[in-house]
Design an enzyme around this catalytic site. Structure first.
Site, PDB file in Angstrom:
ATOM      1  N   TYR A  55       0.859  -1.183   0.000  1.00 33.47           N
ATOM      2  CA  TYR A  55       0.000   0.000   0.000  1.00 33.47           C
ATOM      3  C   TYR A  55       0.899   1.238   0.000  1.00 33.47           C
ATOM      4  O   TYR A  55       1.529   1.581   1.011  1.00 33.47           O
ATOM      5  CB  TYR A  55      -0.912   0.036   1.221  1.00 33.47           C
ATOM      6  N   PHE A 210     -13.952  -4.871  -0.217  1.00 33.13           N
ATOM      7  CA  PHE A 210     -14.998  -4.376  -1.108  1.00 33.13           C
ATOM      8  C   PHE A 210     -16.377  -4.604  -0.477  1.00 33.13           C
ATOM      9  O   PHE A 210     -17.286  -5.162  -1.104  1.00 33.13           O
ATOM     10  CB  PHE A 210     -14.940  -5.040  -2.481  1.00 33.13           C
ATOM     11  N   PRO A 211     -16.578  -4.194   0.782  1.00 35.56           N
ATOM     12  CA  PRO A 211     -17.827  -4.505   1.484  1.00 35.56           C
ATOM     13  C   PRO A 211     -19.044  -3.762   0.948  1.00 35.56           C
ATOM     14  O   PRO A 211     -20.164  -4.093   1.322  1.00 35.56           O
ATOM     15  CB  PRO A 211     -17.532  -4.081   2.926  1.00 35.56           C
ATOM     16  N   LEU A 212     -18.799  -2.795   0.080  1.00 35.38           N
ATOM     17  CA  LEU A 212     -19.907  -2.066  -0.535  1.00 35.38           C
ATOM     18  C   LEU A 212     -19.972  -2.317  -2.036  1.00 35.38           C
ATOM     19  O   LEU A 212     -20.695  -1.641  -2.763  1.00 35.38           O
ATOM     20  CB  LEU A 212     -19.777  -0.562  -0.250  1.00 35.38           C
ATOM     21  N   GLY A 213     -19.234  -3.325  -2.515  1.00 36.85           N
ATOM     22  CA  GLY A 213     -19.246  -3.656  -3.934  1.00 36.85           C
ATOM     23  C   GLY A 213     -18.622  -2.555  -4.769  1.00 36.85           C
ATOM     24  O   GLY A 213     -17.986  -1.623  -4.260  1.00 36.85           O
ATOM     25  N   GLY A 214     -18.786  -2.676  -6.090  1.00 32.63           N
ATOM     26  CA  GLY A 214     -18.409  -1.600  -6.996  1.00 32.63           C
ATOM     27  C   GLY A 214     -16.949  -1.242  -7.055  1.00 32.63           C
ATOM     28  O   GLY A 214     -16.602  -0.124  -7.443  1.00 32.63           O
ATOM     29  N   PRO A 217     -15.119  -1.314 -12.458  1.00 30.15           N
ATOM     30  CA  PRO A 217     -16.237  -1.078 -13.388  1.00 30.15           C
ATOM     31  C   PRO A 217     -16.973  -2.376 -13.704  1.00 30.15           C
ATOM     32  O   PRO A 217     -16.359  -3.408 -13.932  1.00 30.15           O
ATOM     33  CB  PRO A 217     -15.535  -0.510 -14.625  1.00 30.15           C
TER      34      PRO A 217
END
Length: 298
Positions: A55, A210-214, A217
Site C-alpha cells: 500500500y 470491497f464490502p460495498l461492492g463496486g 467497473p
C-alpha cells in the site's frame, strides 16, 4: 444481535469495526494529515488495523508506525503475496513464491517498525475480483503454508490468515491454524456464503473487502440497491452505513475494515457498529439478489 460488541481475531478480542488503512496512500503528499487520520482512528477506539507493505510502497505502514508505534492495544493485520510495481500496468504484481513471501514479511516488519506482526494474511489469487497467477506465480498452497508456519514459529508473525481464496483452499489450510479470511463480499456479492459459514463454524473471522461492492467497473454497488436506499432513508443513515451494518448483523464472525483518508468519513464508518436493523429490515435486505463479483485483471 449487538453489532458494536467485540469479536475474535485469533487469540485477540477486537472491536468488530476496525480500520482499513489502504486509502491513506492518497495522502502521500501530506504525511502529517495521514498520521492525523490514523491517530484519530485510534482515539475513537479502533483496535484492528489492516495494512500491507504494497500500500503506497511502504508509505501506509510507515504512517501506522509513526501514528501508533508499537501500541499493544492495536492488532495490526498485514498481508503478503503481492509487491509494489509502480512502473507496471497496475500498481502491484503478485509475489507468491515462498522466498517472496518471506521477503514480504521482512519488509512489513521494517516499515512497521515492529518485531512481530500479529496477523499476516497470505494473499492468493484463487477467486473473486483481481489478478490471476501465471507462470512462476502459480505456487502450491502447501509450499506457501510451509514458509508461513516457519515465520510463525520464528516469532515474526503471530498468526496466519488467508485472502482471495476459494473454499477448497481454505479447507486445505485449516490444519495450519487460520484465524481470518479476507475475501470480496458484500450484500450484492454473496458467492462465498458457504465459506463464511465454514469460518463461523471454525471460529475464523470473516473480514470482507470491497464490502460495498463496486470496486471495479461493472461490479454491482450496494448503495444502488433500492432496498438499501429505502432502509437508509427510513433509519436516518447513509446507504453505505446500511450496507456495512447489514454485514455485522448477517454473521457474528464478521469484522469490518472500512477504509478512508477522511476524518468525517472515518467517524461515519465507525458509527455503523451502533446501528440496529430490525427483523423486517434484515429480511428486506436479505432478499436483495447476489450478483457475480468475478472480474479478472490479467
Amino acid at each position: 444481535m449487538t453489532t458494536n460488541s467485540a469479536g475474535r481475531l485469533g487469540e485477540r478480542t477486537v472491536s468488530r469495526v476496525g480500520f482499513g488503512a489502504m486509502q491513506l496512500h492518497r495522502l502521500h503528499a501530506d504525511r502529517d494529515a495521514a498520521i492525523a487520520v490514523m491517530r484519530h482512528a485510534r482515539d475513537l477506539g479502533v483496535d484492528h488495523v489492516d495494512t500491507a507493505q504494497f500500500y503506497g510502497d511502504g508509505f501506509v505502514n510507515e504512517v501506522i508506525r509513526d501514528a501508533i508505534g508499537d501500541d499493544d492495544g492495536v492488532v495490526i493485520v498485514s498481508k503478503v503475496g503481492a509487491e509494489p510495481d509502480p512502473d507496471g500496468p497496475r500498481p502491484l504484481r503478485l509475489a507468491q513464491r515462498p522466498e517472496q513471501l518471506r521477503a514480504g514479511v521482512e519488509a512489513n516488519l521494517a516499515t512497521l517498525g515492529v518485531e512481530q506482526i500479529p496477523v499476516m494474511n497470505l494473499r492468493r489469487a484463487d477467486g473473486g475480483p483481481g489478478i490471476r497467477a501465471e507462470g512462476d506465480q502459480v505456487v502450491d498452497l502447501d509450499d506457501q503454508l510451509a514458509v508461513m508456519t516457519a515465520l510463525r514459529d520464528e516469532g515474526k508473525i503471530g498468526a496466519i490468515g488467508l485472502s482471495g481464496v476459494t473454499i477448497e483452499i481454505l479447507r486445505r489450510a485449516l490444519p495450519a491454524g487460520i484465524v481470518c479470511v479476507q475475501n470480496a463480499y458484500s450484500l450484492v456479492a454473496r458467492e462465498d456464503e458457504d465459506m463464511l459459514r465454514l469460518c463461523a463454524d471454525e471460529g475464523i473471522a470473516w473480514v470482507p473487502f470491497f464490502p460495498l461492492g463496486g470496486a471495479f467497473p461493472g461490479l454491482p454497488k450496494v448503495a444502488d440497491e433500492p432496498a438499501v436506499t429505502a432502509a437508509a432513508q427510513a433509519l436516518g443513515h447513509s446507504p453505505a452505513q446500511i450496507g456495512l451494518a447489514w454485514l455485522l448483523h448477517h454473521s457474528p464472525n464478521v469484522l469490518l475494515i472500512p477504509g478512508t483518508a477522511d476524518r468525517d468519513h472515518l467517524e461515519a464508518n465507525l458509527a455503523v457498529g451502533a446501528i440496529s436493523l430490525d427483523d423486517a429490515t434484515m429480511a428486506t435486505l436479505d432478499a436483495v439478489p447476489s450478483q457475480s463479483a468475478e472480474v479478472t485483471l490479467g
